[in-house]
Write a protein that holds these residues in place. Sequence first.
Motif, mmCIF file in Angstrom:
data_model
loop_
_atom_site.group_PDB
_atom_site.id
_atom_site.type_symbol
_atom_site.label_atom_id
_atom_site.label_comp_id
_atom_site.label_asym_id
_atom_site.label_seq_id
_atom_site.Cartn_x
_atom_site.Cartn_y
_atom_site.Cartn_z
ATOM 1 N N ASP A 141 -3.645 -60.638 -42.392
ATOM 2 C CA ASP A 141 -4.981 -60.631 -41.801
ATOM 3 C C ASP A 141 -5.940 -59.949 -42.772
ATOM 4 N N SER A 142 -7.211 -60.213 -42.589
ATOM 5 C CA SER A 142 -8.251 -59.625 -43.428
ATOM 6 C C SER A 142 -9.408 -59.244 -42.518
ATOM 7 N N ASN A 143 -9.568 -57.938 -42.275
ATOM 8 C CA ASN A 143 -10.523 -57.474 -41.277
ATOM 9 C C ASN A 143 -11.647 -56.661 -41.910
ATOM 10 N N ILE A 144 -12.838 -56.785 -41.355
ATOM 11 C CA ILE A 144 -13.999 -56.015 -41.805
ATOM 12 C C ILE A 144 -14.526 -55.192 -40.628
ATOM 13 N N THR A 145 -14.765 -53.904 -40.870
ATOM 14 C CA THR A 145 -15.315 -53.016 -39.858
ATOM 15 C C THR A 145 -16.683 -52.511 -40.304
ATOM 16 N N VAL A 146 -17.680 -52.622 -39.416
ATOM 17 C CA VAL A 146 -19.007 -52.054 -39.660
ATOM 18 C C VAL A 146 -19.201 -50.950 -38.629
ATOM 19 N N LEU A 147 -19.505 -49.725 -39.112
ATOM 20 C CA LEU A 147 -19.427 -48.563 -38.229
ATOM 21 C C LEU A 147 -20.540 -47.549 -38.518
ATOM 22 N N PRO A 148 -21.558 -47.458 -37.672
ATOM 23 C CA PRO A 148 -22.482 -46.319 -37.746
ATOM 24 C C PRO A 148 -21.727 -45.038 -37.374
ATOM 25 N N PHE A 149 -22.027 -43.929 -38.054
ATOM 26 C CA PHE A 149 -21.266 -42.700 -37.817
ATOM 27 C C PHE A 149 -22.161 -41.471 -37.960
ATOM 28 N N ALA A 150 -21.666 -40.362 -37.422
ATOM 29 C CA ALA A 150 -22.287 -39.052 -37.586
ATOM 30 C C ALA A 150 -21.253 -38.096 -38.147
ATOM 31 N N GLU A 151 -21.714 -37.141 -38.947
ATOM 32 C CA GLU A 151 -20.806 -36.240 -39.657
ATOM 33 C C GLU A 151 -21.285 -34.800 -39.518
ATOM 34 N N LEU A 152 -20.405 -33.929 -39.070
ATOM 35 C CA LEU A 152 -20.686 -32.510 -38.937
ATOM 36 C C LEU A 152 -19.986 -31.768 -40.069
ATOM 37 N N ARG A 153 -20.779 -31.114 -40.935
ATOM 38 C CA ARG A 153 -20.239 -30.506 -42.140
ATOM 39 C C ARG A 153 -20.137 -28.994 -41.969
ATOM 40 N N GLY A 154 -19.109 -28.403 -42.615
ATOM 41 C CA GLY A 154 -18.871 -26.977 -42.494
ATOM 42 C C GLY A 154 -18.548 -26.318 -43.821
ATOM 43 N N PRO A 155 -17.869 -25.166 -43.782
ATOM 44 C CA PRO A 155 -17.561 -24.417 -45.003
ATOM 45 C C PRO A 155 -16.712 -25.230 -45.981
ATOM 46 N N PHE A 156 -16.915 -24.987 -47.269
ATOM 47 C CA PHE A 156 -16.183 -25.653 -48.342
ATOM 48 C C PHE A 156 -16.341 -27.172 -48.293
ATOM 49 N N SER A 157 -17.454 -27.627 -47.694
ATOM 50 C CA SER A 157 -17.778 -29.056 -47.612
ATOM 51 C C SER A 157 -16.731 -29.864 -46.857
ATOM 52 N N SER A 158 -16.014 -29.207 -45.955
ATOM 53 C CA SER A 158 -15.161 -29.939 -45.021
ATOM 54 C C SER A 158 -16.053 -30.537 -43.936
ATOM 55 N N TYR A 159 -15.547 -31.542 -43.231
ATOM 56 C CA TYR A 159 -16.370 -32.158 -42.192
ATOM 57 C C TYR A 159 -15.526 -32.870 -41.143
ATOM 58 N N LEU A 160 -16.123 -33.059 -39.985
ATOM 59 C CA LEU A 160 -15.595 -33.914 -38.928
ATOM 60 C C LEU A 160 -16.552 -35.084 -38.756
ATOM 61 N N TYR A 161 -16.015 -36.266 -38.442
ATOM 62 C CA TYR A 161 -16.893 -37.420 -38.258
ATOM 63 C C TYR A 161 -16.442 -38.253 -37.069
ATOM 64 N N PHE A 162 -17.393 -39.028 -36.537
ATOM 65 C CA PHE A 162 -17.096 -39.925 -35.418
ATOM 66 C C PHE A 162 -18.068 -41.091 -35.474
ATOM 67 N N GLY A 163 -17.565 -42.303 -35.209
ATOM 68 C CA GLY A 163 -18.415 -43.478 -35.237
ATOM 69 C C GLY A 163 -17.960 -44.549 -34.272
ATOM 70 N N VAL A 164 -18.899 -45.392 -33.875
ATOM 71 C CA VAL A 164 -18.621 -46.539 -32.997
ATOM 72 C C VAL A 164 -19.278 -47.765 -33.620
ATOM 73 N N GLY A 165 -18.503 -48.841 -33.766
ATOM 74 C CA GLY A 165 -19.040 -50.039 -34.394
ATOM 75 C C GLY A 165 -18.306 -51.287 -33.939
ATOM 76 N N TYR A 166 -18.011 -52.171 -34.891
ATOM 77 C CA TYR A 166 -17.446 -53.482 -34.551
ATOM 78 C C TYR A 166 -16.418 -53.897 -35.604
#
Length: 213
Positions: A106-131
């Motif tokens: 299979d060959s799949n494409i995902t398009v996903l708007p996301f938000a990213e919360l950044r913290g110390p040492f440039s680590s981050y958490l992210y979450f997105g919803v798309g298609y």
Amino acid sequence: MKRRAAIGIVFFLSILSLCVGQAMATGPTDVHGNPIHTKGKFGVDVVVGPSVLLQEPMEGVSGKVAFTAGGSLFYSITDWFLVGVTGEWDMRHFDLDDEGIDLGKDSNITVLPFAELRGPFSSYLYFGVGYNFNDLEDLEDVFGSKIDMDDTLAIQGGGGWDAFVTEHLAINVELGIKYNKGGANLVQGATSTPLGDINLTAFVGTVGLRYFF
């Protein structure tokens, strides 16, 4: 059971609030603790890596490790919060479990708007919803019938780290889980038979480069 679930939710929210508070207080830093200022900057990234299914896609069928490639365009609203949109492509081969017969890929494409919360040492958490745009045209059973999967809702979350080489350029490492589950049909000529759901939910790990303009 309900009490344990409630305790778990409270614990999770407590940890999340601490992470948010720490992120707002410090913002991203390099590995030496020096602040990195990204507020008001646009950025792009390019990543590659493996994608491993968390379960059988359907009964009697196994999916091999997929190759994933993607890129993002984003904007840093503050030093600790950014939003963007990512495009991701992956290709995976499938086998019959018992016979080891290659069913194709299979060959799949995902398009996903996301938000990213950044913290110390440039680590981050992210979450997105798309298609998810699922293309299983090369996938067929041993009798030559095609397997057609619906396009589906994409939900992805995880964490990552930007190791800044310069003020603008960073090496990016990211781990996450992408949800992709939808209905499928077995198509032979003009006949279409429902197969039930195909579950392509996977653990995704990528490495790449990020650049803040």
